[in-house]
Design a protein around this motif. Structure first.
Motif, PDB file in Angstrom:
ATOM      1  N   UNK A  94      86.891  99.421  40.032  1.00 53.09           N
ATOM      2  CA  UNK A  94      88.156  99.725  40.706  1.00 53.09           C
ATOM      3  C   UNK A  94      89.175  98.599  40.581  1.00 53.09           C
ATOM      4  N   UNK A  95      88.745  97.427  40.188  1.00 57.80           N
ATOM      5  CA  UNK A  95      89.668  96.304  40.022  1.00 57.80           C
ATOM      6  C   UNK A  95      90.569  96.466  38.802  1.00 57.80           C
ATOM      7  N   UNK A 127      92.235  91.345  32.454  1.00 53.92           N
ATOM      8  CA  UNK A 127      91.223  92.261  32.996  1.00 53.92           C
ATOM      9  C   UNK A 127      90.475  91.609  34.161  1.00 53.92           C
ATOM     10  N   UNK A 128      90.613  92.200  35.321  1.00 56.49           N
ATOM     11  CA  UNK A 128      89.949  91.677  36.518  1.00 56.49           C
ATOM     12  C   UNK A 128      88.428  91.853  36.455  1.00 56.49           C
ATOM     13  N   UNK A 129      87.972  92.851  35.728  1.00 57.16           N
ATOM     14  CA  UNK A 129      86.526  93.042  35.581  1.00 57.16           C
ATOM     15  C   UNK A 129      85.932  91.833  34.878  1.00 57.16           C
ATOM     16  N   UNK A 154      83.282  88.938  36.275  1.00 55.86           N
ATOM     17  CA  UNK A 154      81.951  88.810  35.703  1.00 55.86           C
ATOM     18  C   UNK A 154      81.588  87.368  35.369  1.00 55.86           C
ATOM     19  N   UNK A 155      82.547  86.480  35.425  1.00 53.90           N
ATOM     20  CA  UNK A 155      82.288  85.060  35.184  1.00 53.90           C
ATOM     21  C   UNK A 155      81.525  84.446  36.356  1.00 53.90           C
ATOM     22  N   UNK A 156      81.727  84.990  37.538  1.00 59.24           N
ATOM     23  CA  UNK A 156      81.128  84.444  38.755  1.00 59.24           C
ATOM     24  C   UNK A 156      79.785  85.115  39.046  1.00 59.24           C
ATOM     25  N   UNK A 201      78.378  90.221  48.359  1.00 60.89           N
ATOM     26  CA  UNK A 201      79.769  90.671  48.204  1.00 60.89           C
ATOM     27  C   UNK A 201      80.196  90.286  46.810  1.00 60.89           C
ATOM     28  N   UNK A 202      79.739  91.040  45.850  1.00 56.35           N
ATOM     29  CA  UNK A 202      79.798  90.669  44.447  1.00 56.35           C
ATOM     30  C   UNK A 202      81.213  90.547  43.911  1.00 56.35           C
ATOM     31  N   UNK A 203      82.090  91.427  44.298  1.00 54.14           N
ATOM     32  CA  UNK A 203      83.406  91.476  43.687  1.00 54.14           C
ATOM     33  C   UNK A 203      84.339  90.489  44.383  1.00 54.14           C
ATOM     34  N   UNK A 204      84.897  89.619  43.573  1.00 51.04           N
ATOM     35  CA  UNK A 204      85.844  88.624  44.060  1.00 51.04           C
ATOM     36  C   UNK A 204      87.255  89.234  43.994  1.00 51.04           C
ATOM     37  N   UNK A 205      87.805  89.610  45.120  1.00 50.06           N
ATOM     38  CA  UNK A 205      89.147  90.194  45.100  1.00 50.06           C
ATOM     39  C   UNK A 205      90.156  89.075  44.957  1.00 50.06           C
ATOM     40  N   UNK A 206      91.008  89.206  43.956  1.00 57.77           N
ATOM     41  CA  UNK A 206      91.988  88.151  43.685  1.00 57.77           C
ATOM     42  C   UNK A 206      93.363  88.594  44.069  1.00 57.77           C
TER      43      UNK A 206
END
Length: 139
Positions: free
Chosen positions: A110-111, A121-123, A127-129, A134-139
């Motif tokens: 969804x990012x 690409x936010x995906x 994926x670098x982290x 809370x896997x997804x880092x919202x930026x």
């Protein structure tokens, strides 16, 4: 029967049979004078048993334990039930983890809703982290 015949009857590869032999799950077969393995009906039955257990995602250790019950069938069945109950618990844990994994992956997807360059690409950025709960880092 030879190993190729056993493999065909069991629906598996010869390497699988050799692997189970090395693991001690499948009894070593007799050998001909020229060194060829010769298998009996019991090998086919044991191989089918092992493969069916593996289809239920049972570990080799669990399969080994269940095979011991087949060798000594006079034991009470309660221990078998306990082993299967433990496997069911293991599968419940896996299902919970898979549901969380799917939710994390959906959140990641969804990012990136727009069509833009990969550099944005936010995906890929997320994926670098390493993932946490809370896997997804919202930026």
């Amino acid at each position: 029967m030879k190993i190729g015949e056993l493999a065909a009857l069991a629906g598996c590869e010869t390497e699988t049979i050799r692997f189970y032999e090395k693991q001690g799950l499948l009894a070593a077969p007799a050998r001909t004078a020229s060194g060829y393995r010769t298998y009996q009906q019991r090998h086919l039955e044991d191989l089918q048993f092992i493969r069916h257990c593996r289809a239920f995602d049972m570990s080799l250790s669990l399969v080994r334990q269940l095979l011991k019950f087949r060798v000594d069938p006079s034991q009470p069945c309660g221990q078998v039930n306990t082993l299967i109950d433990e496997q069911l618990g293991h599968l419940d844990t896996q299902l919970t983890q898979l549901h969380q994994l799917k939710a994390d992956l959906q959140a990641l997807r969804e990012l990136c809703q727009d069509d833009h360059q990969v550099k944005d690409c936010e995906i890929l950025k997320n994926l670098v982290h390493p993932c946490t709960s809370d896997c997804v880092q919202h930026r």
